[in-house]
Design an enzyme around this catalytic site. Structure first.
Site, PDB file in Angstrom:
ATOM      1  N   LYS A  75       0.849  -1.211   0.000  1.00  0.00           N
ATOM      2  CA  LYS A  75       0.000   0.000   0.000  1.00  0.00           C
ATOM      3  C   LYS A  75       0.877   1.252   0.000  1.00  0.00           C
ATOM      4  O   LYS A  75       2.109   1.161   0.155  1.00  0.00           O
ATOM      5  CB  LYS A  75      -0.916  -0.032   1.224  1.00  0.00           C
ATOM      6  CG  LYS A  75      -0.178  -0.022   2.543  1.00  0.00           C
ATOM      7  CD  LYS A  75      -1.100  -0.368   3.693  1.00  0.00           C
ATOM      8  CE  LYS A  75      -0.333  -0.545   4.961  1.00  0.00           C
ATOM      9  NZ  LYS A  75      -0.678   0.311   6.045  1.00  0.00           N
ATOM     10  N   TYR A 119      17.852  29.204   7.627  1.00  0.00           N
ATOM     11  CA  TYR A 119      16.728  29.938   8.213  1.00  0.00           C
ATOM     12  C   TYR A 119      16.847  29.982   9.733  1.00  0.00           C
ATOM     13  O   TYR A 119      17.114  28.958  10.370  1.00  0.00           O
ATOM     14  CB  TYR A 119      15.404  29.267   7.852  1.00  0.00           C
ATOM     15  CG  TYR A 119      14.969  29.539   6.431  1.00  0.00           C
ATOM     16  CD1 TYR A 119      14.687  30.838   6.005  1.00  0.00           C
ATOM     17  CD2 TYR A 119      14.820  28.501   5.523  1.00  0.00           C
ATOM     18  CE1 TYR A 119      14.287  31.093   4.707  1.00  0.00           C
ATOM     19  CE2 TYR A 119      14.415  28.742   4.223  1.00  0.00           C
ATOM     20  CZ  TYR A 119      14.149  30.042   3.819  1.00  0.00           C
ATOM     21  OH  TYR A 119      13.755  30.288   2.540  1.00  0.00           O
ATOM     22  N   ARG A 166      -8.690  -0.098  16.149  1.00  0.00           N
ATOM     23  CA  ARG A 166      -8.742   0.633  14.892  1.00  0.00           C
ATOM     24  C   ARG A 166      -9.834  -0.066  14.082  1.00  0.00           C
ATOM     25  O   ARG A 166     -10.995   0.256  14.250  1.00  0.00           O
ATOM     26  CB  ARG A 166      -7.344   0.613  14.232  1.00  0.00           C
ATOM     27  CG  ARG A 166      -7.120   1.697  13.227  1.00  0.00           C
ATOM     28  CD  ARG A 166      -5.690   1.748  12.721  1.00  0.00           C
ATOM     29  NE  ARG A 166      -5.261   0.519  12.049  1.00  0.00           N
ATOM     30  CZ  ARG A 166      -4.086   0.373  11.428  1.00  0.00           C
ATOM     31  NH1 ARG A 166      -3.219   1.370  11.409  1.00  0.00           N
ATOM     32  NH2 ARG A 166      -3.774  -0.755  10.831  1.00  0.00           N
ATOM     33  N   MET A 177      13.142  24.137   1.938  1.00  0.00           N
ATOM     34  CA  MET A 177      12.250  23.409   1.022  1.00  0.00           C
ATOM     35  C   MET A 177      13.038  22.636  -0.043  1.00  0.00           C
ATOM     36  O   MET A 177      12.702  21.502  -0.388  1.00  0.00           O
ATOM     37  CB  MET A 177      11.287  24.388   0.343  1.00  0.00           C
ATOM     38  CG  MET A 177      10.210  23.700  -0.468  1.00  0.00           C
ATOM     39  SD  MET A 177       9.142  24.859  -1.314  1.00  0.00           S
ATOM     40  CE  MET A 177       8.278  25.620   0.042  1.00  0.00           C
TER      41      MET A 177
HETATM   42  C1  LIG Z   1      -3.271  -4.427   8.458  1.00  0.00           C
HETATM   43  C2  LIG Z   1      -1.825  -4.307   8.174  1.00  0.00           C
HETATM   44  N1  LIG Z   1      -1.081  -5.416   8.041  1.00  0.00           N
HETATM   45  C3  LIG Z   1       0.253  -5.365   7.789  1.00  0.00           C
HETATM   46  C4  LIG Z   1       0.908  -4.152   7.672  1.00  0.00           C
HETATM   47  C5  LIG Z   1       2.395  -4.132   7.401  1.00  0.00           C
HETATM   48  O1  LIG Z   1       3.070  -3.557   8.478  1.00  0.00           O
HETATM   49  P1  LIG Z   1       4.681  -3.504   8.512  1.00  0.00           P
HETATM   50  O2  LIG Z   1       5.070  -2.549   7.426  1.00  0.00           O
HETATM   51  O3  LIG Z   1       4.994  -3.007   9.858  1.00  0.00           O
HETATM   52  O4  LIG Z   1       5.141  -4.865   8.222  1.00  0.00           O
HETATM   53  C6  LIG Z   1       0.176  -2.978   7.806  1.00  0.00           C
HETATM   54  C7  LIG Z   1       0.876  -1.678   7.700  1.00  0.00           C
HETATM   55  O5  LIG Z   1       0.597  -0.703   8.276  1.00  0.00           O
HETATM   56  C8  LIG Z   1      -1.218  -3.046   8.068  1.00  0.00           C
HETATM   57  O6  LIG Z   1      -1.959  -1.938   8.210  1.00  0.00           O
END
Ligand SMILES: Cc1ncc(COP(=O)(O)O)c(C=O)c1O
Length: 358
Positions: free
Chosen positions: A35, A255, A130, A303
């Site tokens: 992701k 800065y 969550r 920046m």
């Molecule tokens: C539901 C879920 N599984 C697995 C992962 C993978 O986590 P990591 O990058 O710590 O292995 C994530 C990442 O945030 C996640 O949200």
């Protein structure tokens, strides 16, 4: 010389890291978490490099569709599931597997067009608070799902660890015990472990591990770096020196003039800044790598530029490459200087960084 900031992504390192994951979790299949543009490394390029993963996990429908549009047909799990009938139809057409974590998602599946079926991962909230059904509601959710023609049998079982990267194992131990109690004797495959779980809690490996960070070569634990586990950094972020100047003791840099030269100082300016995703929060003194040598930042990150104290380098020159993290300088270390986590740095490189896959 090009003043462009570039991120080189080493596909050999990605594949090597997947191999390390398989060695560490030899009885589990691997759902590679790609992701957020594969943590900044490039969604499609990473999916192609990791084509031997058993499945991919993305957060959102659009990310999965990008994979399919690129011809990536590997099993793909949507970690947040779908939220309306259009997304459900798109997921069905693309053959995505769904995490189900709310009653509304069960209702969507109930209303699914005849003939659509999904492989489902039902999420138990074991304490992260969550996503997921609370333990008391889990069996009812499972029963409701199992009745639906759109749901393939058996339903798979899923949870997420909140604290496996911490120093106190008790929360993870409790989460694992709760998952095991609530899912006892149920059919279906199980997936629990993120990177930290996979490394730190063998019991969490289950049928499927879900590593993200490890695949990119970084450690989820603050006190270690990826190399400690035999991992190789997949991303190296580079820029170049665009100016070199000498300043007197007492002169201030950048800065707010926050950094003051304590000695006759040779200063290099490199073309990278928070506009590229290099964090403004890094403290002066944070290392960058020039010609294989660590040298400290001088002054605040701007920046588009940073100042570097190169007095101790033999001959810093315009055009010399500067490594911000990656090969020779772990992103975990920069994250500590920035008071953040490597995830945020990797995901946060901006659209003006040219990503090169090799
Ligand atoms: C539901 C879920 N599984 C697995 C992962 C993978 O986590 P990591 O990058 O710590 O292995 C994530 C990442 O945030 C996640 O949200």
């Amino acid at each position: 010389m090009t003043p462009t900031v570039s991120a080189t992504v080493d596909t050999g390192a990605l594949r090597h890291n997947l191999g390390v994951v398989r060695q560490r979790a030899p009885r589990s299949r691997v759902m590679a978490v790609i992701k957020a543009n594969a943590y900044g490394h490039g969604l499609v390029a990473v999916a192609r490099a990791l084509d031997s993963a058993d499945a991919f996990a993305v957060a959102r429908v659009d990310e999965g569709l990008t994979l399919r549009q690129a011809g990536v047909l590997t099993r793909t799990i949507l970690l947040e599931g779908v939220f309306d009938a259009d997304q459900l139809a798109a997921a069905a057409a693309a053959g995505f597997e769904l995490v189900v974590h709310t009653a509304e998602q069960i209702d969507l599946l109930r209303a699914a067009p005849a003939g659509t079926t999904f492989n489902i991962w039902l999420k138990l909230d074991t304490g992260m608070n969550r996503l997921g059904f609370k333990p008391a509601a889990f069996r009812a959710a499972l029963a409701a799902l199992s009745d639906l023609p759109a749901v393939q049998s058996p339903v798979n079982l899923f949870t997420h660890l909140s604290s496996a990267d911490g120093t106190d194992p008790s929360t993870t131990v409790d989460q694992l015990a709760l998952f095991s109690t609530v899912t006892a004797s149920l059919p279906g495959e199980r997936s629990i472990a993120n990177s930290a779980g996979l490394l730190g809690f063998e019991d969490s490996q289950a049928d499927w591990v879900r590593p993200g960070l490890l695949l990119y070569g970084a450690s989820p634990f603050a006190a270690t770096v990826g190399a400690d586990y035999g991992l190789r950094p997949a991303m190296t972020l580079h820029s170049h020196i665009i100016a070199v100047k000498d300043i007197e003791p007492g002169e201030r840099v950048g800065y707010g003039g926050l950094w003051t030269a304590a000695r006759p100082t040779r200063l290099a300016i490199a073309a990278v800044g928070y506009g590229d995703g290099y964090p403004r929060s890094v403290a002066p003194g944070s290392p960058v790598l020039i010609n294989g040598q660590r040298v400290p930042l001088a002054g605040r990150v701007s920046m588009d530029m940073i100042g570097i104290d190169v007095t101790d380098l033999p001959a810093p020159r315009l055009g010399d490459p500067v490594i911000l993290w990656g090969d020779g300088l772990p992103v975990e270390e920069v994250a500590l200087w920035a008071q953040t986590i490597p995830y945020e740095l990797l995901c946060g490189i901006s659209q003006r960084v040219a990503v090169t896959i090799r």
